[in-house]
Motif scaffolding. Structure first.
Motif, PDB file in Angstrom:
ATOM      1  N   LYS A 750       0.823  -1.209   0.000  1.00  0.00           N
ATOM      2  CA  LYS A 750       0.000   0.000   0.000  1.00  0.00           C
ATOM      3  C   LYS A 750       0.857   1.259   0.000  1.00  0.00           C
ATOM      4  O   LYS A 750       0.505   2.273  -0.632  1.00  0.00           O
ATOM      5  CB  LYS A 750      -0.922  -0.002   1.209  1.00  0.00           C
ATOM      6  N   ALA A 751       1.966   1.225   0.697  1.00  0.00           N
ATOM      7  CA  ALA A 751       2.854   2.393   0.723  1.00  0.00           C
ATOM      8  C   ALA A 751       3.417   2.671  -0.668  1.00  0.00           C
ATOM      9  O   ALA A 751       3.580   3.837  -1.065  1.00  0.00           O
ATOM     10  CB  ALA A 751       3.990   2.157   1.718  1.00  0.00           C
ATOM     11  N   PHE A 752       3.705   1.630  -1.427  1.00  0.00           N
ATOM     12  CA  PHE A 752       4.185   1.829  -2.801  1.00  0.00           C
ATOM     13  C   PHE A 752       3.081   2.407  -3.687  1.00  0.00           C
ATOM     14  O   PHE A 752       3.374   3.187  -4.610  1.00  0.00           O
ATOM     15  CB  PHE A 752       4.679   0.501  -3.381  1.00  0.00           C
ATOM     16  N   GLN A 753       1.852   2.031  -3.434  1.00  0.00           N
ATOM     17  CA  GLN A 753       0.749   2.541  -4.261  1.00  0.00           C
ATOM     18  C   GLN A 753       0.629   4.066  -4.128  1.00  0.00           C
ATOM     19  O   GLN A 753       0.249   4.754  -5.074  1.00  0.00           O
ATOM     20  CB  GLN A 753      -0.563   1.869  -3.845  1.00  0.00           C
ATOM     21  N   ASN A 754       0.989   4.607  -2.974  1.00  0.00           N
ATOM     22  CA  ASN A 754       0.884   6.051  -2.742  1.00  0.00           C
ATOM     23  C   ASN A 754       2.267   6.689  -2.660  1.00  0.00           C
ATOM     24  O   ASN A 754       2.517   7.544  -1.815  1.00  0.00           O
ATOM     25  CB  ASN A 754       0.112   6.315  -1.444  1.00  0.00           C
ATOM     26  N   VAL A 755       3.185   6.221  -3.510  1.00  0.00           N
ATOM     27  CA  VAL A 755       4.555   6.692  -3.419  1.00  0.00           C
ATOM     28  C   VAL A 755       4.672   8.184  -3.725  1.00  0.00           C
ATOM     29  O   VAL A 755       5.525   8.883  -3.166  1.00  0.00           O
ATOM     30  CB  VAL A 755       5.459   5.856  -4.353  1.00  0.00           C
ATOM     31  N   ILE A 756       3.816   8.700  -4.587  1.00  0.00           N
ATOM     32  CA  ILE A 756       3.927  10.117  -4.964  1.00  0.00           C
ATOM     33  C   ILE A 756       3.416  10.996  -3.833  1.00  0.00           C
ATOM     34  O   ILE A 756       4.072  11.965  -3.425  1.00  0.00           O
ATOM     35  CB  ILE A 756       3.139  10.390  -6.264  1.00  0.00           C
ATOM     36  N   GLN A 757       2.227  10.664  -3.296  1.00  0.00           N
ATOM     37  CA  GLN A 757       1.622  11.520  -2.281  1.00  0.00           C
ATOM     38  C   GLN A 757       2.242  11.271  -0.888  1.00  0.00           C
ATOM     39  O   GLN A 757       2.405  12.210  -0.105  1.00  0.00           O
ATOM     40  CB  GLN A 757       0.106  11.283  -2.205  1.00  0.00           C
ATOM     41  N   GLY A 759       5.314   9.729   0.045  1.00  0.00           N
ATOM     42  CA  GLY A 759       6.671   9.189  -0.085  1.00  0.00           C
ATOM     43  C   GLY A 759       7.394   9.074   1.244  1.00  0.00           C
ATOM     44  O   GLY A 759       8.213   8.163   1.441  1.00  0.00           O
ATOM     45  N   HIS A 760       7.079   9.974   2.193  1.00  0.00           N
ATOM     46  CA  HIS A 760       7.762   9.937   3.487  1.00  0.00           C
ATOM     47  C   HIS A 760       7.408   8.673   4.263  1.00  0.00           C
ATOM     48  O   HIS A 760       8.231   8.097   4.970  1.00  0.00           O
ATOM     49  CB  HIS A 760       7.384  11.174   4.304  1.00  0.00           C
ATOM     50  N   ARG A 761       6.131   8.223   4.141  1.00  0.00           N
ATOM     51  CA  ARG A 761       5.727   6.993   4.838  1.00  0.00           C
ATOM     52  C   ARG A 761       6.426   5.773   4.236  1.00  0.00           C
ATOM     53  O   ARG A 761       6.903   4.893   4.963  1.00  0.00           O
ATOM     54  CB  ARG A 761       4.206   6.831   4.750  1.00  0.00           C
ATOM     55  N   LEU A 762       6.499   5.741   2.921  1.00  0.00           N
ATOM     56  CA  LEU A 762       7.219   4.635   2.269  1.00  0.00           C
ATOM     57  C   LEU A 762       8.691   4.651   2.675  1.00  0.00           C
ATOM     58  O   LEU A 762       9.303   3.601   2.917  1.00  0.00           O
ATOM     59  CB  LEU A 762       7.069   4.752   0.745  1.00  0.00           C
ATOM     60  N   MET A 763       9.259   5.854   2.769  1.00  0.00           N
ATOM     61  CA  MET A 763      10.675   5.953   3.117  1.00  0.00           C
ATOM     62  C   MET A 763      10.921   5.437   4.534  1.00  0.00           C
ATOM     63  O   MET A 763      11.945   4.788   4.802  1.00  0.00           O
ATOM     64  CB  MET A 763      11.121   7.418   2.991  1.00  0.00           C
ATOM     65  N   ASP A 794       6.776   9.829 -12.851  1.00  0.00           N
ATOM     66  CA  ASP A 794       7.446  11.094 -12.564  1.00  0.00           C
ATOM     67  C   ASP A 794       7.143  11.536 -11.136  1.00  0.00           C
ATOM     68  O   ASP A 794       6.033  11.343 -10.622  1.00  0.00           O
ATOM     69  CB  ASP A 794       6.967  12.180 -13.539  1.00  0.00           C
ATOM     70  N   GLY A 795       8.113  12.162 -10.515  1.00  0.00           N
ATOM     71  CA  GLY A 795       7.920  12.700  -9.186  1.00  0.00           C
ATOM     72  C   GLY A 795       8.337  11.778  -8.067  1.00  0.00           C
ATOM     73  O   GLY A 795       8.203  12.130  -6.888  1.00  0.00           O
ATOM     74  N   VAL A 796       8.847  10.570  -8.370  1.00  0.00           N
ATOM     75  CA  VAL A 796       9.310   9.656  -7.326  1.00  0.00           C
ATOM     76  C   VAL A 796      10.661  10.149  -6.801  1.00  0.00           C
ATOM     77  O   VAL A 796      11.563  10.479  -7.578  1.00  0.00           O
ATOM     78  CB  VAL A 796       9.428   8.215  -7.856  1.00  0.00           C
TER      79      VAL A 796
END
Length: 1225
Positions: A750-757, A759-763, A794-796
């Motif tokens: 799920k964190a990858f699905q929202n990587v653009i919005q 990104g800090h949580r995925l990180m 784009d934007g990752v």
């Protein structure tokens, strides 16, 4: 040695009292005992003491009171009253006189002419004359000893032989030695006393009166003694004297024995002291004699072993004597042996009838008592050492009692198992102990009892290694006639090296192979033997695995159609660390028995391989996709052994292809699906940390891996593994305070699905995963790879991409094959993803270029491109191994099939094998070159990227590369070398400032980083196989990439080797490409070799000028003339040749233009001027600016005649050469 048995020696009690100066104990001595110690006590009472304490003053009074009632004290006091200084001077004069006279006993200074015999003179003399008589006699003996050169003699002397005056002579001797120590050293006096009768008695009295000299005297006597004391009279006298000394001081007996062993002298003394030794607390297990002799013969000192062995050999050559120390030792050993025999066996059996009844009777096998088993084992080993190492020949009595002991039945304890094993090996080592049919029958019945009771012993004793395996192993050796292996087994069990003749085993071989163990019985029994639970190197002795190994080696199982596969699989499953040394040889010989039949007549006589389902069960729960959390019921040792079996089986299958094809037999290979389920790299990673416990298994697995799976042995993987398992990652993991599996796979997805919005949580999740070990990351592999396509948007964040790259590299350590397949499928173009097309491992092995058929956006995403290049390199290596294996697997069978089909036909020869090999090599070369060409094409900028670079066209790349070379050293250090990794783009821009960033805007792009990654891979490929570089450059690639490849691939200098061959090609395109490539190489590598190739290229251009037609001349020279500028820039000595070539080209073109009535004279004049002026003249000519060429538009040039364009190109080339020359000045 004692000649008068009535002489009284100093008792141990008295000697100890003298040593400790215990006045109370001295007072308790009897008068005869006290009489022997008077010389020392009298001197002690009369001489001024060094101890002035009150305690000693009281003790001295007691001594005086003790001496007051002894009559002999007066004579000793009189002896002490003489002038010893004058006596010493006379003695030294007599010594000098004797030396001058050559040792003759003529004139004497100490003693005048004797009127009567020496004894009578001694009796009638005063104390001084008595001292002189004894001193003269003693000095004569000492001088003779010094002149004897080690040869023993016995000096007849009345003074030392008369029983009436022995005590008085002893007093004189002790007083002389005490008062004249420099003249009469005690060690020399002791050596001299060995040469007179009653010398041992005198020696004991002398030492007793000087008790602190005991060790000194004993060491001197031992050091001067014979190596074999029983060989001579002197050796026996010396041994007896030392023996008496040790009886006087028994506490030092073991120390004296140690001196004997240290010096390797007087072996009989060591045995005698051991026989005399009576320990305070008797050891019921092993006697001192057994321990001592065993230590000598079974110790690590070869010199001691040889010395004592010679004592045994020489001793038994003499007739049996009761006084011989060797026979005393043998008798004592026999008594100890008989004492521990079962009661019904402890006497010698006089006739055959009683022997037979004893065998049949159950009471005859009452068995060894449990407390005697260890002692019996020690006795057996000792007799083995005596017979095998020292060459002892047992008497009939000894042989009979030994056989009785060996065939006795011990209790079912670990010591009992050891005893039976030793007894069995002693029977094999010394079969001559069995000499009569009755004894042979006794041995056969005992062996039958061993077979019957083996299982009970193993269970009751609680040991894994029993004597049953040894019986089985010996039987197998006898059946295969491996007598040397039996000898080695016997020596290993006994723990000693014994010379056993193979011919001596013939009788035992007959008994084993015909009466006890037939081959069919051996195989049937072996397969029913239980496997060893938790088999490891800690379990010593002979185990079922040894027996199975030998039976497999002799092909007994296949010969008698006994299935052994299940037993081997069970044993492999019952293993643990440290690895038993027999496991790997067992697997190897098992594989050989699967593939190679026992005989050509019966090709089906082979063992069955382990099934795929059984192998999958072993790896249940530790497959690569589930390995981090699953816990297999099998140990890591079992899984590594099964992996070794599979890899070795596949390798052996390929190696035996030819032989199997001749037999028309094709064993089944394990499927690719099975291999995909085995976590090979994870297991190797685990084995790396257990190298000490696994022995040679880890290195063997690495060898098999490098052969069959080269893509799992890439150098960069090992380097990355060192980084992941180093100290820094370990410290980082210490920060992991939360549970390892803090996030679920669904949360990661799920964190990858929202990587653009978000990104800090995925990180945050990725940073947590970075702290996990490689094994703990395995459950997240699918979530990481499945979401990779989302990272192409784009934007990752670049940080997210780099962290995913690092996580992927960590996972690559433990599960590379499955990870690669998942990654390739995840990075497919969106069209293929919609079709749900999934590639398999086999698809990628057959066609590695599938890796490059990914989403085009990957080619401009450096972190993901790094992953893609890593997979491509791996699959190229894997494809080579796959094709090699496929070729070997199918070649021989296809050849055999073709041979069979062509029988009876003519004119149809077999396809030569070299053709198949060439086709394979051609396919691999085409595969590698295609990959290189695709990667080079990726390096070309797109239309948008060319616009961003600002110049467009092919010159943009050249300018960007040249811009690096024009930077200062400081700026280059900040920007990094072109060939290396780029690092952080932001750091580069900050270090160079805004102007530098604008200048290197093309170098800081994703394109440049991808180009660097590709150049690194191409460099590795060219170094690994230079033929790839040659093939790629013969095929050619866009000229715009030459600045990049030459500057970015360090191994491009190898192209200098084949450029001459490329210039010789008939196609103009290849010749043009060769010259353009050479121009860049000369600039990059200004080497002597480059200079010679450049000269050749100029020569080739001159030759082509004379042979090319009008149209081809324009096609050839227009792109190659600018290359001459690089030649002159790299090598100024080429200026003359280049100028001459340019003038020739200009003249030819001008001539063609002149035929068209064009006025070209000004051009010809300029060419002549350029060719005649030297660089120095041009450099100082201030009018050079006046000759600047007029600027011509592109439309003007394109519309001009080809020869006119070529003329202008020649002129421009001249000007460029001159410009660079002036800049160089």
């Amino acid at each position: 040695m004692t000649d008068i048995s009535g002489l009284q020696f100093v008792s141990p009690y008295a000697f100890e009292a003298m040593q400790k100066v215990d006045v109370v104990r001295l007072a308790a001595l009897s008068d005869p005992e006290l009489r022997l110690l008077l010389p020392c006590l009298v001197r002690m009472a009369l001489c001024a003491p060094a101890d002035q304490s009150n305690a000693w003053a009281q003790d001295k009074k007691l001594i005086l009171r003790l001496l007051s009632g002894v009559e002999a004290v007066n004579s000793i006091v009189a002896l002490l009253s003489v002038d010893f200084h004058a006596l010493e001077q006379d003695a030294r004069k007599e010594q000098q006189l004797r030396q001058k006279a050559g040792g003759s006993n003529g004139e004497s200074i100490l003693v005048s002419q004797l009127q009567h015999g020496l004894t009578l003179e001694f009796e009638h003399s005063d104390p001084l004359r008595r001292l002189r008589l004894a001193l003269s006699e003693l000095l004569a003996i000492m001088n003779k000893v010094a002149d004897s050169n080690g040869e023993f003699f016995l000096k007849s002397s009345e003074l030392f032989e008369s029983p009436v005056y022995l005590e008085e002579v002893a007093d004189v001797l002790c007083i002389l030695q005490a008062e004249l120590p420099s003249l009469l050293p005690i060690v020399d006096v002791a050596e001299a006393l060995l040469h007179v009768r009653n010398g041992d008695w005198f020696l004991c009295l002398l030492v007793a009166n000087v008790p602190d000299s005991f060790n000194e005297v004993c060491r001197s006597l031992i050091k001067n003694g014979e190596r074999q004391d029983e060989e001579s009279v002197g050796g026996r006298r010396r041994t007896e004297a030392l023996r008496q000394l040790c009886q006087m001081n028994p506490s030092q007996a073991l120390n004296i024995r140690a001196m004997v062993v240290e010096e390797c002298h007087l072996p009989g003394l060591g045995v005698a002291l051991t026989l005399d030794y009576k320990p305070d607390c008797a050891d019921e297990a092993v006697s001192p004699l057994v321990s001592y002799v065993s230590g000598l013969l079974l110790g690590t000192n070869g010199k001691v072993r040889t010395w004592f062995g010679l004592f045994i050999r020489n001793g038994q050559q003499r007739k049996r004597e009761s006084s011989s120390v060797l026979w005393q030792m043998r008798r004592q050993l026999l008594l100890e042996l008989v004492a521990i025999l079962p009661r019904s066996r402890s006497t010698h059996v006089p006739n055959d009838t009683e022997l037979h009844s004893e065998i049949e009777s159950s009471s005859g096998y009452s068995g060894l008592r449990e407390e005697h088993v260890v002692k019996a084992s020690a006795l057996l080993r000792l007799y083995c050492a005596l017979m095998g190492i020292a060459g002892l020949r047992p008497t009939d009595e000894e042989a009979e009692q030994l056989l009785q002991l060996m065939t006795s039945r011990p209790p079912a304890t670990p010591a009992g198992v050891r005893f039976v094993s030793l007894s069995f090996c002693k029977l094999l080592a010394f079969p001559t102990l069995v000499s009569t049919p009755e004894q042979e029958q006794l041995m056969v019945m005992w062996l039958s009892w061993m077979i019957k009771e083996e299982e009970y012993f193993e269970s009751a004793a609680g040991v894994s290694a029993s004597f049953g395996e040894m019986l089985l192993l010996v039987a197998m050796y006898f059946h295969s006639n491996q007598l040397s292996a039996i000898i080695e087994l016997v020596c290993s069990t006994l723990g000693m090296k014994i010379a056993i003749k193979p011919s001596s085993l013939n009788k035992m071989k007959t008994i084993f192979t015909h009466e006890i163990f037939t081959e069919q019985v051996v195989t049937g029994h072996a397969v029913r033997v239980a496997v060893t639970n938790n088999l490891s190197a800690n379990i010593t002795g002979f185990l079922p695995i040894h027996c199975i190994y030998q039976l497999l080696k002799s092909r007994a199982f296949t010969k008698h159609k006994v299935s052994i596969k299940d037993w081997i699989f069970r044993q492999l499953c019952e293993t643990t660390t440290p690895l038993h040394t027999q496991l790997l040889p067992l697997i190897d010989v098992y594989i050989n028995s699967i593939l190679t039949p026992a005989s050509k007549a019966n090709p089906e006589a082979t063992n069955q391989p382990i099934t795929e389902q059984e192998i999958l069960n072993v790896f249940q729960g530790r497959a690569e996709g589930d390995g981090g959390k699953g816990r297999s019921q099998y140990s890591i040792t079992t899984q590594l052994l099964i992996l070794y079996y599979i890899l070795s089986y596949e390798e052996a299958l390929l190696a035996n292809t030819k032989a199997l094809a001749l037999m028309q037999k094709k064993p089944k290979s394990y499927s690719a699906a099975l291999m995909d389920q085995i976590p090979i790299k994870y297991l190797i990673h685990q084995a790396q940390g257990l190298q000490q416990e696994l022995g040679g298994l880890h290195s063997a697995l690495l060898r098999l891996l490098a052969t069959n799976y080269p893509h799992l042995c890439m150098v960069e993987d090992w380097i990355c593994e060192e980084e992941v398992t180093g100290t820094l990652p370990l410290l980082r993991r210490m920060l992991l305070t939360t549970p390892a599996f803090k996030y679920s796979q669904m949360q990661v997805h799920k964190a990858f699905q929202n990587v653009i919005q978000s990104g800090h949580r995925l990180m945050r999740i990725l940073e947590h995963l970075m702290l996990l070990s490689a094994g703990d990351l395995i459950p997240y592999a699918e979530a990481l790879t499945g979401s990779m396509s989302l990272l192409l948007e784009d934007g990752v964040s670049r940080r997210v991409l780099q962290t995913v790259n690092k996580l992927w590299m960590v996972l690559n350590i433990v599960m590379p094959r499955r990870l690669w397949v998942m990654t390739v499928n995840a990075l497919q173009p969106s069209v293929k993803l919609l079709r749900q097309h999934r590639y398999t491992q086999n698809d990628l092995l057959v066609d590695p270029l599938i890796v490059l058929r990914c989403d085009p956006r990957v080619f401009r995403c450096p972190p993901l491109m790094d992953i893609t290049l890593h997979m491509l390199n791996g699959y190229l290596l894997a494809s080579k191994a796959y094709l090699n294996a496929h070729l070997k697997e199918t070649a021989e069978f296809e050849r055999q099939t073709q041979t069979v089909s062509n029988l009876g036909l003519t004119g149809q020869p077999d396809t030569p094998e070299v053709t198949r090999e060439e086709l394979k090599n051609a396919l691999l070369a085409a595969q590698d070159s295609a990959a290189v060409q695709i990667l080079l094409e990726v390096c070309l900028p797109s239309f948008q990227e060319e616009q961003q670079l600002g110049a467009g066209g092919s010159d943009s790349l050249l300018r960007s590369v040249r811009s690096v070379s024009s930077l200062s050293e400081r700026e280059q250090a900040s920007a990094g070398a072109l060939q290396g990794p780029l690092g952080s783009q932001q750091a580069k821009a900050e270090s160079m400032g805004p102007q530098g960033a604008q200048q290197l805007d093309g170098l800081l792009s994703d394109l440049r980083e991808v180009q660097c990654l590709i150049c690194c891979l191409l460099h590795q490929m060219f170094i690994a196989d230079p033929n790839i570089a040659k093939l790629v450059h013969f095929q050619g690639y866009p000229q715009a990439l030459l600045p990049l490849t030459v500057a970015g691939i360090p191994s491009m200098h190898i192209c200098l080797d084949f450029i001459p061959e490329l210039l010789a090609q008939p196609q103009l395109e290849k010749q043009i490409f060769a010259i353009q490539l050479l121009s860049h190489l000369c600039t990059q590598y200004a080497l002597p070799k480059s200079l010679s190739v450049a000269r050749l290229a100029i020569s080739v251009m001159g030759t082509l000028l004379t042979v090319l037609m009008h149209a081809k001349r324009f096609v050839f020279f227009m792109p190659t003339l600018p290359c001459l500028v690089s030649f002159c820039r790299a090598f100024p000595p080429l200026y003359d040749d280049v100028a001459s070539l340019l003038v020739q080209v200009g003249q030819v073109c001008a001539a063609d233009v002149a035929t068209k009535a064009r006025d070209i004279d000004p051009f010809i004049a300029r060419l002549q001027y350029f060719s005649e002026k030297t660089k120095e003249e041009l450099g100082s000519d201030m009018e050079l600016s006046k000759m600047a060429l007029p600027k011509r538009s592109t439309e003007e040039l394109s519309g001009a005649d080809p020869d006119v364009q070529l003329c202008y190109c020649v002129e421009a080339t001249f000007m460029d050469i001159i410009r660079f020359s002036i800049q160089g000045l």
